[in-house]
Design a protein around this motif. Structure first.
Motif, short mmCIF file in Angstrom:
data_model
loop_
_atom_site.label_atom_id
_atom_site.label_comp_id
_atom_site.label_asym_id
_atom_site.label_seq_id
_atom_site.Cartn_x
_atom_site.Cartn_y
_atom_site.Cartn_z
N PRO A 262 0.79 -1.24 0.00
CA PRO A 262 0.00 0.00 0.00
C PRO A 262 0.82 1.28 0.00
O PRO A 262 0.30 2.34 0.37
N ASN A 263 2.07 1.23 -0.41
CA ASN A 263 2.92 2.42 -0.34
C ASN A 263 3.59 2.74 -1.68
O ASN A 263 4.77 3.06 -1.74
N ASN A 264 2.80 2.66 -2.75
CA ASN A 264 3.37 2.89 -4.08
C ASN A 264 3.30 4.35 -4.53
O ASN A 264 3.81 4.70 -5.59
N ASN A 265 2.60 5.19 -3.75
CA ASN A 265 2.52 6.64 -4.04
C ASN A 265 1.99 6.95 -5.43
O ASN A 265 2.47 7.86 -6.11
N LEU A 266 1.00 6.17 -5.87
CA LEU A 266 0.39 6.45 -7.17
C LEU A 266 -0.50 7.69 -7.06
O LEU A 266 -1.18 7.89 -6.06
N VAL A 267 -0.50 8.51 -8.07
CA VAL A 267 -1.27 9.76 -8.03
C VAL A 267 -2.29 9.84 -9.15
O VAL A 267 -2.96 10.85 -9.32
N GLN A 268 -2.46 8.79 -9.92
CA GLN A 268 -3.37 8.81 -11.06
C GLN A 268 -4.19 7.54 -11.12
O GLN A 268 -3.67 6.44 -10.94
N GLU A 269 -5.49 7.69 -11.33
CA GLU A 269 -6.34 6.51 -11.42
C GLU A 269 -6.20 5.86 -12.79
O GLU A 269 -5.78 6.50 -13.76
N SER A 270 -6.55 4.60 -12.87
CA SER A 270 -6.52 3.86 -14.13
C SER A 270 -7.95 3.57 -14.56
O SER A 270 -8.72 2.97 -13.80
N LYS B 116 -12.86 5.66 -10.36
CA LYS B 116 -12.70 6.71 -9.35
C LYS B 116 -12.86 6.12 -7.94
O LYS B 116 -12.09 6.46 -7.03
N ASP B 117 -13.86 5.26 -7.75
CA ASP B 117 -14.05 4.61 -6.46
C ASP B 117 -12.81 3.81 -6.06
O ASP B 117 -12.37 3.86 -4.91
N ILE B 118 -12.27 3.07 -7.03
CA ILE B 118 -11.11 2.22 -6.76
C ILE B 118 -9.90 3.07 -6.40
O ILE B 118 -9.16 2.76 -5.45
N PHE B 119 -9.70 4.16 -7.13
CA PHE B 119 -8.56 5.04 -6.87
C PHE B 119 -8.66 5.65 -5.47
O PHE B 119 -7.67 5.71 -4.73
N ASN B 120 -9.87 6.08 -5.10
CA ASN B 120 -10.06 6.65 -3.77
C ASN B 120 -9.94 5.60 -2.67
O ASN B 120 -9.44 5.89 -1.58
N LEU B 121 -10.37 4.38 -2.97
CA LEU B 121 -10.18 3.29 -2.02
C LEU B 121 -8.70 3.07 -1.76
O LEU B 121 -8.28 2.96 -0.59
N TYR B 122 -7.91 3.04 -2.83
CA TYR B 122 -6.48 2.85 -2.66
C TYR B 122 -5.88 4.01 -1.85
O TYR B 122 -5.05 3.80 -0.96
N GLY B 123 -6.35 5.23 -2.13
CA GLY B 123 -5.87 6.39 -1.38
C GLY B 123 -6.21 6.28 0.10
O GLY B 123 -5.39 6.63 0.97
N MET B 124 -7.41 5.78 0.40
CA MET B 124 -7.81 5.61 1.80
C MET B 124 -6.94 4.56 2.49
O MET B 124 -6.50 4.76 3.63
N ILE B 125 -6.66 3.47 1.79
CA ILE B 125 -5.84 2.40 2.39
C ILE B 125 -4.43 2.91 2.67
O ILE B 125 -3.86 2.64 3.74
N THR B 126 -3.85 3.64 1.72
CA THR B 126 -2.50 4.18 1.96
C THR B 126 -2.50 5.16 3.13
O THR B 126 -1.54 5.21 3.91
N GLU B 127 -3.58 5.92 3.24
CA GLU B 127 -3.69 6.84 4.38
C GLU B 127 -3.72 6.07 5.69
O GLU B 127 -3.09 6.48 6.68
N ILE B 128 -4.46 4.98 5.72
CA ILE B 128 -4.54 4.15 6.93
C ILE B 128 -3.16 3.62 7.31
O ILE B 128 -2.75 3.66 8.48
N TYR B 129 -2.42 3.15 6.33
CA TYR B 129 -1.08 2.62 6.61
C TYR B 129 -0.12 3.72 7.06
O TYR B 129 0.74 3.48 7.91
N GLU B 130 -0.28 4.90 6.50
CA GLU B 130 0.58 6.01 6.92
C GLU B 130 0.28 6.44 8.35
O GLU B 130 1.19 6.75 9.13
N LYS B 131 -1.01 6.46 8.73
CA LYS B 131 -1.40 6.93 10.05
C LYS B 131 -1.24 5.88 11.15
O LYS B 131 -0.85 6.19 12.28
N TYR B 132 -1.53 4.62 10.80
CA TYR B 132 -1.61 3.59 11.83
C TYR B 132 -0.60 2.45 11.66
O TYR B 132 -0.48 1.60 12.55
#
Length: 287
Positions: free
Chosen positions: A94-102, A113-129
């Motif tokens: 979860p730490n690939n730092n992707l900035v563009q959806e596919s 868009k949902d998938i891209f935001n899901l990935y962003g949420m997961i990376t946020e969780i790993y960064e915070k916790y």
């Protein structure tokens, strides 16, 4: 008035008979499931289960398992195709730092868009916790409360970003939903045997609640544990309570086994024309 009182007595008597029958059935079911557990709770059967994906992919197993569980609905071939595309693009960590959806990574009700935001949420969780387990622990050391608050956290993430219903379909209301996919993920993370990973060390398997799919619901309905085949929190709790009566320290022990009986043997958990072709027909408590 007399008739009403008599009807109430008869109803109570019928309930007592049903409860006694239920206890007798639980004993025979327990013996049968323990025998079946030794047959089916093996890695060779995981290809018929969503746990196949986190068992097969390298990388961060917790992350791969979480994504695999979230999308464990629909036809197996479609799930496999989506997960291959997801992990090919977003990676197994979860730490690939992707900035563009596919635009090619979407699944049924979830847009790219949902998938891209899901990935962003997961990376946020790993960064915070640090991990999903870390997020759960930050919310509560009681599993059910932690799960509820985690799902609400995810729903709030979607609300803040004005995401569509496809995103929220992944995170049902924890007050009413059985949260099947989350509970399956928790089983993988907390239990430890030949099938389940047991990666989480801060929660106890005795507190797990059943992830109720078609086969578990059919089993429960045909054996008088629930009165309908609804994927509700109420039914999940009833089913779990039944299995705690069999094994209080590990109520989800037979989850994988029961679903294999349904999927591989087409078991209806009642006397059925398939019974004569079943290898388990001798001493089967359902026939």
């Amino acid at each position: 008035m007399v008739k009403k009182r008599k009807a109430g007595v008869n109803q109570k008597s019928a309930q007592n008979v049903e409860e006694q029958t239920h206890l007798r059935n639980r004993d025979s079911i327990s013996v049968f499931l323990e025998r079946s557990y030794k047959v089916y709770n093996r890695v060779e059967f995981i290809e018929t289960d969503p746990i196949f994906f986190p068992s097969s992919y390298s990388g961060n197993k917790e992350y791969v398992a979480f994504v695999s569980a979230l999308f464990a609905y629909g036809r197996v071939n479609l799930i496999k195709d989506f997960l291959i595309r997801f992990f090919d693009y977003y990676g197994n960590d979860p730490n690939n730092n992707l900035v563009q959806e596919s635009s090619s990574v979407y699944y049924r009700f979830q847009t790219s868009k949902d998938i891209f935001n899901l990935y962003g949420m997961i990376t946020e969780i790993y960064e915070k916790y640090g991990s999903i387990e870390g997020a759960f622990l930050s919310f509560s050391d009681e599993l059910e409360e932690a799960l509820k608050r985690f799902v609400l956290y995810c729903r709030e993430f979607g609300r803040k970003r004005l995401l569509d219903r496809g995103f929220f379909q992944l995170f049902p209301d924890p007050e009413s939903s059985g949260l099947k996919r989350f509970r399956m993920f928790l089983r993988w993370m907390i239990r430890k045997d030949e099938i389940d990973f047991g990666l989480w060390k801060n929660f106890d398997r005795k507190d797990l609640i059943y992830p109720i799919d078609t086969h578990i619901l059919r089993f429960a309905d045909k054996n008088g544990i629930v009165s309908n085949e609804t994927n509700s929190l109420k039914n999940a709790l009833k089913i779990t309570e039944f299995f705690r009566g069999i094994n209080s320290s590990d109520p989800l022990k037979y989850d994988f086994t029961i679903t294999r009986l349904g999927m591989i043997n087409n078991c209806k958990f009642k006397k059925d024309y398939n019974c004569e072709f079943c290898a388990h027909v001798i001493n089967c408590p359902f026939c």
